[in-house]
Design an enzyme around this catalytic site. Sequence first.
Site, PDB file in Angstrom:
ATOM      1  N   ARG A  47       0.487  -1.158  -0.262  1.00  0.00           N
ATOM      2  CA  ARG A  47       0.226   0.017   0.005  1.00  0.00           C
ATOM      3  C   ARG A  47       0.784   1.156   0.141  1.00  0.00           C
ATOM      4  NH1 ARG A  47      -2.906  -2.353   4.286  1.00  0.00           N
ATOM      5  NH2 ARG A  47      -5.713  -3.868   2.910  1.00  0.00           N
ATOM      6  N   LYS A 147       2.368 -18.090   7.261  1.00  0.00           N
ATOM      7  CA  LYS A 147       1.801 -18.266   7.923  1.00  0.00           C
ATOM      8  C   LYS A 147       1.193 -16.818   9.336  1.00  0.00           C
ATOM      9  CE  LYS A 147       3.693 -18.838  12.790  1.00  0.00           C
ATOM     10  NZ  LYS A 147       4.243 -17.686  12.912  1.00  0.00           N
ATOM     11  N   ASP A 176       6.809 -22.975   6.226  1.00  0.00           N
ATOM     12  CA  ASP A 176       6.644 -23.185   7.933  1.00  0.00           C
ATOM     13  C   ASP A 176       7.901 -22.948   7.908  1.00  0.00           C
ATOM     14  OD1 ASP A 176       7.807 -24.095  10.495  1.00  0.00           O
ATOM     15  OD2 ASP A 176       5.391 -24.913  10.617  1.00  0.00           O
ATOM     16  N   HIS A 177       8.654 -21.996   7.760  1.00  0.00           N
ATOM     17  CA  HIS A 177      10.575 -21.406   8.371  1.00  0.00           C
ATOM     18  C   HIS A 177      11.434 -22.248   9.280  1.00  0.00           C
ATOM     19  CE1 HIS A 177      10.399 -19.131  11.649  1.00  0.00           C
ATOM     20  NE2 HIS A 177      11.283 -19.364  11.740  1.00  0.00           N
ATOM     21  N   LYS A 181      14.632 -24.766   8.378  1.00  0.00           N
ATOM     22  CA  LYS A 181      15.783 -24.836   8.791  1.00  0.00           C
ATOM     23  C   LYS A 181      17.116 -26.088   8.762  1.00  0.00           C
ATOM     24  CE  LYS A 181      14.520 -22.135  12.984  1.00  0.00           C
ATOM     25  NZ  LYS A 181      15.342 -20.992  12.657  1.00  0.00           N
ATOM     26  N   GLU A 215      12.786 -18.964  23.527  1.00  0.00           N
ATOM     27  CA  GLU A 215      13.192 -17.680  23.213  1.00  0.00           C
ATOM     28  C   GLU A 215      13.623 -16.807  24.315  1.00  0.00           C
ATOM     29  OE1 GLU A 215      11.112 -16.148  18.757  1.00  0.00           O
ATOM     30  OE2 GLU A 215       9.550 -17.367  20.353  1.00  0.00           O
ATOM     31  N   ASP A 234       0.953 -19.931  17.649  1.00  0.00           N
ATOM     32  CA  ASP A 234       2.721 -18.758  17.103  1.00  0.00           C
ATOM     33  C   ASP A 234       3.101 -19.992  16.643  1.00  0.00           C
ATOM     34  OD1 ASP A 234       3.706 -16.131  16.249  1.00  0.00           O
ATOM     35  OD2 ASP A 234       4.923 -17.013  17.912  1.00  0.00           O
ATOM     36  N   HIS A 239       5.530 -24.609  13.805  1.00  0.00           N
ATOM     37  CA  HIS A 239       6.296 -25.087  14.367  1.00  0.00           C
ATOM     38  C   HIS A 239       7.033 -26.174  14.797  1.00  0.00           C
ATOM     39  CE1 HIS A 239       7.043 -21.009  12.202  1.00  0.00           C
ATOM     40  NE2 HIS A 239       6.813 -20.182  13.092  1.00  0.00           N
ATOM     41  N   LYS A 339       8.257 -16.770  24.855  1.00  0.00           N
ATOM     42  CA  LYS A 339       9.084 -15.714  25.038  1.00  0.00           C
ATOM     43  C   LYS A 339       9.748 -15.494  26.019  1.00  0.00           C
ATOM     44  CE  LYS A 339       7.409 -14.472  20.427  1.00  0.00           C
ATOM     45  NZ  LYS A 339       8.319 -14.927  19.989  1.00  0.00           N
TER      46      LYS A 339
END
Length: 501
Positions: A47, A147, A176-177, A181, A215, A234, A239, A339
């Site tokens: 945008r 995602k 799905d990153h 890996k 994390e 998330d 994952h 987290k």
Amino acid sequence: MKIPDPHIIVIFGASGDLTKRKLIPALHQLYINNHLPSEFAILGASRTILNDEEFRERITEFIPTTTGADNEFLNRIFYQTIDYNATADYTDLKIRLEELKHRFSIPSNYLFYLSTPPQLYQVIPQELASAGLNTQSDGFKRLIIEKPFGHNQSSAKELNINLLTNYEESQIYRIDHYLGKESVQNLMVTRFANGIFEPVWNRNFINRVEITSAESLGVEGRGGYYESSGAMCDMVQNHLLQMVGLVAMEPPVVIEADAIRHEVMKVFQSLRPIKPEELQSQVVRGQYTSSTIKGFPTAGYREEPGVNPSSHTETYVAMKFFIDNWRWAGVPFFIRTGKKLPTRVTEIVIEFKPTPHHLFDQNGMNQNLSNQLIIRIQPDEGLLLKFGMKEPGAGFKVNQVNMDFHYSDLAALPMSAAYERLLLDCLMGDATLYSRGDTVEAAWNFIQPILDAWTNDPSIPIYGYPAGTWGPHESDALIDGELTWRFPCKNLADDGLYCEL
Ligand code: BG6
């Protein structure tokens, strides 16, 4: 070396963070390593009103160096402002694609990357189809969808139905990153290329499986998004469950997209649903609270920008569950993610059963420590095998020692970043490391009853844990007996000796 056919990549949501931080650097790396054909172009679309030059300026700092080759790469990047809901703008987009095609002699091979808010995952593909940009008679047309794929079971199903109206399943790449890996892919090699692991990879020899994705960062300005997602949607729905799929699946018939996805699907179909009455003993949710980490005050989740001050969104989840099939009957799987935990680490722990008879017990102390195979996904990717050895000297005192492999020891072979690998695979038409529609729905099926219970029953506790700690103590109770979670430290291999956080 095979390289993809000439193509144009269109990135929707190009002014966003993912484009700058992950997609452009990954494409640049592919370019530098000669994985892209000489006929290619990248068209950013979003945008924000920008011209080509302004867009290039925005992304330059995310490209490591600026050499002649990098300028050539930058010169292949273009920008188009778009109102996603305006049909006329897709006609303009099509005209722009025609121009780029002729300028660089590229056939109509288009990859559309949707890095936009999820509300647009139906709109953009539909508009592309209305503009005729879904037909493959003149070249490939592929969609990469970021995602979250749906925000619950029914929206994921609806999204799949909607996409499949205008596209074949083989045109849809649900990213799905984690599957990009290197060490996640190595899981399949560890299991299926080694004679020593597969024979013991089952309920007869394995006590439990543990997967941790911790994390140290918090929500980092993504409070608005995270409020509607939470750790379960998330991280767990995608994952973590994908890692469960690869750990638990049967050997695929061949290493091909459908064969592997078929096996993952069978695992997801065998996940034993968690009943409402089991919820509190099998699922623990938590939220980080303010604390002091290394002397610095750290805000709690509820103090983060964009977060409701009385939020019940979980920033931590720990679960115990079972896979009801021949291989895994009775073996508990424990997974957790959070987290603001003490360190950043993702690892899979395969804990083997102890020996049936304890020959080396001393003074009533069990000297038969359990063997563990630890697959370190990140950081310091590698494999660690823990086993007992005799301590030198009199008697038979058993000590646990480590056999440790670090990917970094293969210095000659740089590890490619997840997005690099996944983008290249999509350009080559290889969907092996992407999620299939039915597996995404099956993953939602497993977690949806938990999400529903959390929404409908406010008496289910959400435990606070001080930022910088390993989550609520209640998650320890998921694991029976004397066993606990493995608490890896920054010096991951030397765990138990000292811990640098
Ligand atoms: C993303 C989540 O998918 O994965 C983030 O949305 C999370 O919240 C990230 O931080 C973790 O990825 P990685 O590769 O850093 O482990």
